[in-house]
Design an enzyme around this catalytic site. Structure first.
Site: not given
Length: 454
Positions: A78, A154-155, A221, A223, A250, A279
């Site tokens: 990516r 992205n995001e 994503h 996290y 991610e 990531w």
């Protein structure tokens, strides 16, 4: 994820919502496409992403990263791009990125990072601006649908008014299709990609329905919100119940000692055949999420070993896209000057051997001063086999430095390659392949191969 990681004030996910309608029907796509909850290639082969994010827009000179990522066994990269929030990646640069992906037999997800944190970060672009960026690149993207997926933004929404995500994303998807894009589209969640307020989880159907080609996959994503196994499984269960396609676009392994439950991310993704992309390869301001330090493959981090090693890691679970065949040849990286033409050796025998046996052929698929990429195709004989070993001896001092889809060892000039867990069993006449990077000086002739099977 932004280059400088932000601290996210997040709550745990809310309870999973009620089961909604089934997912989108299959569409006869030009290349990579969604059917049900899965991604397929144009020939109908299922493709499960196993890969790495590469911060290309900030490190455009680090083109060797593509080969190094491939050497880990990854099948996807990516790639971070910018349309102007940072130094813009031009059409020629994006064309070069695509060539690097293809030369290294990687599926390429191109993402526009400009939209990161819109509504909370004043510098962020809108999804409409991101769509315009893709439209400006259309000349180098058309015809690449077998190799390239487009991650529109992205995001794209921060934690301020995340509900705006639905309408903005629907409009961006429609704009892409109205402008003739047939690529697989990847859609990131709001809340800096983490969807902790469940906007994507609760409204994803509107986005999927907006795509007249039914060729969109949603991306979460993972996290700091995903520190607990129960949070991870609850979120993934919700998408499974709804029948929606999802990848983990991610994720990291920690911001501090309590975050993230990366091993559950890996195991649950493997169990569910969900793609995952870690990531990131290198270049983070805080190197806690660097897989290698300073883009140096000899400086592998703890995160590298957590992502690539183990039964659920990339090396064990990644399978190369079939669009790249089972060996064959590819062009050398555009960033390197080719010094030899691709060549291949004939099989060890012109006919299929009887019993538990195999043949192997060797191809130099890319060459540059001091280095080359090789590919070996292994074919079973007239009976099925459960494992294989290929050996060869270099005559001119060549050396293998990295390999994927095989366990490769060297003793002096002799190289031995053994199958890995997922490609040892071959039906009669069936083939598989593995690849490697090597060094050479002087001349680089194709060696004779020996293949034995069990």
């Amino acid at each position: 994820m932004r280059r400088v990681l932000v601290a996210i004030c997040a709550a745990l996910l809310a309870a999973t919502g009620a089961v909604l309608a089934l997912g989108n029907p299959a569409y006869a796509a030009t290349g990579l496409h969604v059917s049900g909850t899965d991604i397929y290639e144009a020939n109908g082969a299922k493709f499960v992403m196993r890969g790495v994010n590469h911060a290309h827009t900030w490190y455009t000179s680090q083109t060797s990263s593509f080969a190094n990522i491939k050497a880990t066994g990854a099948n996807t990269v990516r790639v971070v791009l910018s349309g102007g929030r940072w130094t813009a990646n031009s059409a020629s640069d994006v064309a070069n990125v695509i060539s690097l992906c293809k030369a290294n037999k990687l599926i390429c997800i191109l993402e526009d990072h400009d939209t990161t944190g819109y509504g909370e970060d004043s510098a962020a672009y809108t999804l409409d601006q991101a769509a315009n960026y893709w439209i400006s690149l259309k000349s180098v993207l058309q015809g690449q649908e077998d190799y390239v997926a487009i991650n529109i933004g992205n995001e794209p929404i921060g934690n301020t008014n995340p509900s705006q995500w639905t309408a903005a994303t629907v409009a961006a998807v429609k704009k892409m299709r109205d402008n003739g894009f047939q690529h697989l589209l990847v859609i990131d969640a709001p809340n800096w990609g983490q969807d902790w307020q469940t906007v994507m989880r609760d409204n994803g159907q509107a986005v999927l329905d907006a795509d007249a080609q039914h060729n969109t996959v949603l991306s979460i994503h993972m996290y700091s919100v995903y520190a607990q196994a129960a949070t991870i499984t609850s979120y993934l269960d919700a998408f499974k119940a709804k029948g929606w396609p999802l990848i983990i676009g991610e994720f990291g392994w920690q911001f501090d000692s309590s975050q993230v439950d990366d091993q559950t991310v890996l195991s649950e993704a493997v169990k569910r055949d969900i793609g995952y992309i870690g990531w990131s390869w290198s270049g983070n301001t805080d190197p806690i999420l660097d897989l290698v330090l300073s883009f140096d493959v000899n400086q592998k981090t703890t995160w590298y070993h957590r992502l690539f090693d183990g039964v659920n890691g990339i090396t064990a679970t990644s399978k190369q896209a079939t669009i790249y065949g089972t060996g064959g040849t590819t062009s050398p990286s555009p960033s390197q000057s080719a010094s030899t033409s691709p060549s291949s050796s004939p099989s060890a025998s012109p006919s299929q051997p009887a019993g538990k046996a195999c043949t192997a052929s060797y191809a130099i698929s890319g060459s540059w001063p001091g280095g080359f990429q090789g590919d070996v195709k292994v074919t079973a004989g007239s009976s099925a086999i459960t494992g294989w070993t290929v050996t060869w001896t270099y005559a001119n001092g060549q050396k293998v430095s990295n390999a994927w889809s095989a366990t490769v060892t060297s003793s002096g000039s002799t190289v031995t390659a053994k199958n890995v867990s997922y490609n040892g069993s071959l039906g009669a006449g069936a083939s598989t392949s593995f690849g490697f990077l090597g060094s050479w000086t002087g001349t680089n002739p194709v060696p004779a191969l020996s293949c034995t099977a069990v």
